[in-house]
Design a protein around this motif. Structure first.
Motif, PDB file in Angstrom:
ATOM      1  N   TRP A 120      39.869  24.640  74.458  1.00 57.89           N
ATOM      2  CA  TRP A 120      40.312  25.246  75.354  1.00 57.89           C
ATOM      3  C   TRP A 120      38.112  26.133  75.450  1.00 57.89           C
ATOM      4  CZ3 TRP A 120      42.923  28.729  77.745  1.00 57.89           C
ATOM      5  CH2 TRP A 120      44.623  29.183  77.254  1.00 57.89           C
ATOM      6  N   THR A 121      37.550  25.594  76.891  1.00 57.47           N
ATOM      7  CA  THR A 121      36.412  25.412  77.266  1.00 57.47           C
ATOM      8  C   THR A 121      36.111  27.191  77.534  1.00 57.47           C
ATOM      9  OG1 THR A 121      37.022  23.199  78.122  1.00 57.47           O
ATOM     10  CG2 THR A 121      34.583  24.346  78.257  1.00 57.47           C
ATOM     11  N   GLN A 122      35.434  27.731  77.167  1.00 57.62           N
ATOM     12  CA  GLN A 122      34.364  28.741  77.670  1.00 57.62           C
ATOM     13  C   GLN A 122      34.407  28.678  79.110  1.00 57.62           C
ATOM     14  OE1 GLN A 122      31.955  31.615  75.361  1.00 57.62           O
ATOM     15  NE2 GLN A 122      31.793  33.205  76.644  1.00 57.62           N
ATOM     16  N   ILE A 123      34.378  29.678  79.864  1.00 61.57           N
ATOM     17  CA  ILE A 123      34.025  29.683  81.810  1.00 61.57           C
ATOM     18  C   ILE A 123      33.222  30.968  81.975  1.00 61.57           C
ATOM     19  CG2 ILE A 123      35.255  27.550  82.266  1.00 61.57           C
ATOM     20  CD1 ILE A 123      37.224  30.150  84.517  1.00 61.57           C
ATOM     21  N   GLY A 124      33.743  32.100  81.187  1.00 61.85           N
ATOM     22  CA  GLY A 124      33.019  32.846  81.908  1.00 61.85           C
ATOM     23  C   GLY A 124      33.506  34.238  80.695  1.00 61.85           C
ATOM     24  N   ARG A 125      32.995  35.763  81.181  1.00 61.06           N
ATOM     25  CA  ARG A 125      33.299  36.680  80.565  1.00 61.06           C
ATOM     26  C   ARG A 125      34.009  38.028  80.905  1.00 61.06           C
ATOM     27  NH1 ARG A 125      28.667  40.608  81.142  1.00 61.06           N
ATOM     28  NH2 ARG A 125      27.699  39.741  82.209  1.00 61.06           N
ATOM     29  N   VAL A 126      34.502  38.565  80.315  1.00 66.97           N
ATOM     30  CA  VAL A 126      34.915  40.142  80.532  1.00 66.97           C
ATOM     31  C   VAL A 126      34.145  41.001  80.904  1.00 66.97           C
ATOM     32  CG1 VAL A 126      36.691  42.038  80.909  1.00 66.97           C
ATOM     33  CG2 VAL A 126      37.553  39.235  80.360  1.00 66.97           C
ATOM     34  N   SER A 127      33.475  42.489  81.994  1.00 68.93           N
ATOM     35  CA  SER A 127      32.769  43.361  81.624  1.00 68.93           C
ATOM     36  C   SER A 127      33.804  44.617  82.235  1.00 68.93           C
ATOM     37  CB  SER A 127      31.518  43.239  82.462  1.00 68.93           C
ATOM     38  OG  SER A 127      32.132  42.552  83.602  1.00 68.93           O
ATOM     39  N   ASP A 128      32.692  45.555  81.546  1.00 72.46           N
ATOM     40  CA  ASP A 128      33.570  46.853  82.149  1.00 72.46           C
ATOM     41  C   ASP A 128      33.730  46.605  83.866  1.00 72.46           C
ATOM     42  OD1 ASP A 128      34.907  48.423  80.593  1.00 72.46           O
ATOM     43  OD2 ASP A 128      32.657  48.436  79.801  1.00 72.46           O
ATOM     44  N   GLY A 129      34.040  47.383  84.415  1.00 74.95           N
ATOM     45  CA  GLY A 129      34.248  47.930  86.652  1.00 74.95           C
ATOM     46  C   GLY A 129      35.340  47.450  86.705  1.00 74.95           C
ATOM     47  N   GLU A 130      35.095  47.369  88.456  1.00 77.89           N
ATOM     48  CA  GLU A 130      35.974  47.881  89.132  1.00 77.89           C
ATOM     49  C   GLU A 130      36.806  45.998  89.679  1.00 77.89           C
ATOM     50  OE1 GLU A 130      36.986  47.917  94.018  1.00 77.89           O
ATOM     51  OE2 GLU A 130      34.953  48.422  93.283  1.00 77.89           O
ATOM     52  N   ALA A 131      38.222  45.633  89.071  1.00 85.28           N
ATOM     53  CA  ALA A 131      38.734  44.937  89.295  1.00 85.28           C
ATOM     54  C   ALA A 131      38.610  43.943  89.418  1.00 85.28           C
ATOM     55  CB  ALA A 131      40.471  45.192  89.719  1.00 85.28           C
ATOM     56  N   ALA A 132      37.974  42.872  89.792  1.00 89.76           N
ATOM     57  CA  ALA A 132      37.100  42.033  90.630  1.00 89.76           C
ATOM     58  C   ALA A 132      37.111  40.646  89.490  1.00 89.76           C
ATOM     59  CB  ALA A 132      36.146  42.038  91.394  1.00 89.76           C
ATOM     60  N   VAL A 133      36.779  39.458  90.354  1.00 89.57           N
ATOM     61  CA  VAL A 133      36.438  38.327  89.893  1.00 89.57           C
ATOM     62  C   VAL A 133      35.129  37.830  90.644  1.00 89.57           C
ATOM     63  CG1 VAL A 133      37.925  35.850  89.190  1.00 89.57           C
ATOM     64  CG2 VAL A 133      38.790  37.328  89.247  1.00 89.57           C
ATOM     65  N   LEU A 134      34.269  37.545  90.132  1.00 94.21           N
ATOM     66  CA  LEU A 134      33.040  37.466  90.651  1.00 94.21           C
ATOM     67  C   LEU A 134      32.732  35.508  89.628  1.00 94.21           C
ATOM     68  CD1 LEU A 134      30.889  40.578  89.463  1.00 94.21           C
ATOM     69  CD2 LEU A 134      32.418  39.822  91.511  1.00 94.21           C
ATOM     70  N   VAL A 135      31.908  34.716  90.724  1.00 94.78           N
ATOM     71  CA  VAL A 135      30.892  33.970  90.312  1.00 94.78           C
ATOM     72  C   VAL A 135      29.756  34.138  90.435  1.00 94.78           C
ATOM     73  CG1 VAL A 135      31.710  31.560  90.943  1.00 94.78           C
ATOM     74  CG2 VAL A 135      33.842  32.446  91.472  1.00 94.78           C
ATOM     75  N   ASP A 136      29.458  33.554  89.661  1.00 93.42           N
ATOM     76  CA  ASP A 136      27.655  33.269  90.009  1.00 93.42           C
ATOM     77  C   ASP A 136      27.205  35.388  89.293  1.00 93.42           C
ATOM     78  OD1 ASP A 136      27.665  31.277  88.373  1.00 93.42           O
ATOM     79  OD2 ASP A 136      27.430  30.174  90.037  1.00 93.42           O
ATOM     80  N   GLY A 137      27.963  35.898  89.594  1.00 90.60           N
ATOM     81  CA  GLY A 137      27.735  37.787  89.587  1.00 90.60           C
ATOM     82  C   GLY A 137      27.493  37.935  91.443  1.00 90.60           C
ATOM     83  N   SER A 138      28.847  37.369  91.785  1.00 88.52           N
ATOM     84  CA  SER A 138      28.778  37.767  93.097  1.00 88.52           C
ATOM     85  C   SER A 138      30.253  37.240  94.007  1.00 88.52           C
ATOM     86  CB  SER A 138      28.217  36.965  94.356  1.00 88.52           C
ATOM     87  OG  SER A 138      26.663  37.473  93.941  1.00 88.52           O
ATOM     88  N   PRO A 139      31.057  37.876  94.394  1.00 86.82           N
ATOM     89  CA  PRO A 139      32.074  38.475  94.747  1.00 86.82           C
ATOM     90  C   PRO A 139      32.353  36.834  95.975  1.00 86.82           C
ATOM     91  CG  PRO A 139      31.287  39.896  95.332  1.00 86.82           C
ATOM     92  CD  PRO A 139      30.751  39.332  95.223  1.00 86.82           C
ATOM     93  N   TYR A 140      33.520  35.815  95.850  1.00 89.02           N
ATOM     94  CA  TYR A 140      33.911  34.160  96.022  1.00 89.02           C
ATOM     95  C   TYR A 140      33.898  34.835  97.684  1.00 89.02           C
ATOM     96  CZ  TYR A 140      35.190  29.368  97.092  1.00 89.02           C
ATOM     97  OH  TYR A 140      35.301  28.713  97.979  1.00 89.02           O
ATOM     98  N   ASP A 141      32.943  33.937  98.578  1.00 87.66           N
ATOM     99  CA  ASP A 141      33.333  33.898  99.847  1.00 87.66           C
ATOM    100  C   ASP A 141      34.021  32.803 100.471  1.00 87.66           C
ATOM    101  OD1 ASP A 141      32.572  34.856 102.496  1.00 87.66           O
ATOM    102  OD2 ASP A 141      30.930  33.572 102.805  1.00 87.66           O
ATOM    103  N   GLY A 142      35.791  33.677 100.183  1.00 86.12           N
ATOM    104  CA  GLY A 142      37.124  32.610 100.776  1.00 86.12           C
ATOM    105  C   GLY A 142      38.124  32.908 100.081  1.00 86.12           C
ATOM    106  N   ASP A 143      39.293  32.939 100.634  1.00 91.07           N
ATOM    107  CA  ASP A 143      40.605  32.946  99.923  1.00 91.07           C
ATOM    108  C   ASP A 143      39.880  32.158  98.689  1.00 91.07           C
ATOM    109  OD1 ASP A 143      41.122  34.072 102.866  1.00 91.07           O
ATOM    110  OD2 ASP A 143      42.205  32.182 103.152  1.00 91.07           O
ATOM    111  N   PRO A 144      40.364  33.406  97.738  1.00 95.94           N
ATOM    112  CA  PRO A 144      40.525  32.885  96.066  1.00 95.94           C
ATOM    113  C   PRO A 144      41.630  32.302  95.634  1.00 95.94           C
ATOM    114  CG  PRO A 144      41.899  35.456  96.461  1.00 95.94           C
ATOM    115  CD  PRO A 144      40.685  34.997  97.786  1.00 95.94           C
TER     116      PRO A 144
END
Length: 465
Positions: free
Chosen positions: A435-459
């Motif tokens: 298993w390899t870590q790729i990120g973390r979980v935080s408080d906030g609105e349900a979302a998946v961010l990449v490098d702190g920003s929403p992904y610009d494209g279909d997920p």
């Protein structure tokens, strides 16, 4: 690609068509050649073959990106190389992925998005955008569209979308106290008199989820088994029994059905599962319906991720999506990507391993990493933040991305079909091997961010578009 780890590249062999002007020196073909009969599953009728620069003609180079209907760029016998021209309007609409009506989750094959043009990385603008399938995309998480929910007489499945349809079906079927885990996860858990079982089901349809001219019957069988075994794996369990429903045209060779069955059984053998029955009927095309049953001492659901958890993956991401993209353009290389599309390799030991280690949530990556982690974010009510520098991009994915003018990281984030696993663990929990870590979980609105920003494209993949 900003810090993304790449696998070590193999040698490259140049090839240039007679009379064609080389671009920056020469055209580049796929590295690591193979012969048609090298045991990779290729056979007469497969699209394309690797050309040897020493004795074969290379592809014609066309120095323009806006291609017209009469432009000759590549054919089924050409080699897809780095820097080949890209048709931004080429769409991959011929194959979709499987809808799992009972489970509110896609588990399927080959349905990749849009054009082969470059996919942009993380966007720095927020807001809501109307996406395909009549759903609203917000921060990388797909939601059912409001649409016309009350006007059923005119509302179509395409307008409602996959998850909107599943929500309606769920309201009709209701609930039962014997259903310990119902729709919303990779598998359901049902109580029996002497315990409980996990149950999942999937449907594969020829020319939407697989093509017989792309894959052997054995490869289709293995894939049909793998996507169901992966569902049980994604609950932290192990499959024990499967049934197969087969619809087939009367013209289907018996040998194909037998080879399909052998491939299916060989994949089941990897986890010790047994085919216990099924059904056969006539159909216009090959249709495969599979139900898998399994067991998990502690099923791990999507709803369970907590702020402060780490996000980790097991298995390979991006290969199958890149393989589909290459095949869709008429090529059968690079081998690692094409083979991953034909037969996925789920990390079957990783699901029970994650459950035993105390994973707080778990999902398999069938639609794309962003799309499937979006299910976890919604179910858990958390924000998931990924770091692109932690993602590993296989060399074959880099090759396809460069050849098609597409960011290779986009295959890793949205490609799907590799049936890797994604999970969350407490920050104090040592990650299990593999298993390899790729990120973390935080408080906030349900979302998946990449490098702190929403992904610009279909997920990820969407049905009915």
């Amino acid at each position: 690609m900003g810090g993304v780890r790449r696998a070590v590249r193999g040698p490259r062999r140049p090839a240039r068509a007679p009379g064609a002007r080389p671009r920056h020196g020469s055209a580049l073909t796929w590295p690591g050649g193979s012969d048609p009969d090298d045991g990779a599953g290729q056979r007469p009728g497969d699209p394309g073959d690797l050309l040897d620069g020493a004795d074969d003609e290379g592809p014609e180079l066309v120095h323009r990106r806006a291609l017209g209907p009469h432009d000759h760029v590549v054919g089924t016998g050409d080699v897809l190389g780095r820097r080949h021209p890209v048709d931004p309007g080429d769409r991959l609409g011929d194959l979709g992925r499987l809808a799992d009506l009972g489970l509110d989750q896609d588990v399927g094959l080959h349905g990749h998005r849009g054009s082969f043009g470059a996919v942009r990385g993380p966007a720095h603008a927020t807001g809501r955008a109307r996406g395909p399938e009549g759903r609203v995309r917000q921060n990388g998480v797909m939601e059912p569209s409001a649409g016309r929910p009350d006007d059923v007489s005119v509302l179509t499945v395409g307008e409602l979308g996959e998850f909107g349809l599943i929500d309606r079906v769920r309201r009709i079927i209701g609930s039962d106290p014997r259903v310990l885990i119902g729709p919303g996860d990779d598998a359901a858990q049902v109580a029996t008199r002497d315990g409980h079982v996990l149950v999942t089901t999937d449907l594969l349809i020829e020319n939407r989820h697989f093509r017989r001219d792309w894959s052997t019957a054995a490869e289709v069988g293995r894939k049909a088994a793998a996507c169901n075994l992966s569902d049980i794996n994604a609950m932290g369990g192990i499959a024990t029994a499967l049934t197969i429903g087969l619809g087939a045209p009367a013209s289907l060779p018996v040998a194909w059905a037998e080879e399909f069955t052998r491939g299916f059984v060989s994949e089941c053998d990897l986890v010790g599962a047994q085919v216990v029955g099924g059904d056969v009927t006539a159909a216009e095309v090959v249709v495969v319906a599979v139900t898998a049953i399994g067991d998990a001492p502690r099923p791990v659901r999507r709803a369970g991720a907590l702020p402060g958890d780490v996000v980790a993956v097991a298995g390979t991401l991006g290969l199958a999506g890149a393989g589909f993209a290459a095949l869709s353009r008429g090529f059968r290389s690079p081998r690692a990507a094409v083979d991953a599309h034909r037969v996925p390799h789920p990390p079957y030991a990783a699901g029970p391993q994650a459950a035993a280690a105390g994973a707080t949530s778990l999902v398999d990556v069938s639609d794309g990493l962003l799309a499937d982690l979006g299910h976890v974010a919604r179910a858990s009510g958390v924000r998931i933040e990924l770091e692109s520098s932690r993602l590993t991009v296989p060399e074959a994915v880099v090759t396809v991305g460069e050849a098609l003018g597409r960011d290779p990281v986009s295959f890793v984030l949205t490609g799907g079909d590799d049936y890797a696993l994604a999970a969350t663990f407490s920050a104090e929990t040592p990650l299990p091997d593999g298993w390899t870590q790729i990120g973390r979980v935080s408080d906030g609105e349900a979302a998946v961010l990449v490098d702190g920003s929403p992904y610009d494209g279909d997920p990820g993949h969407q049905h009915f578009r």
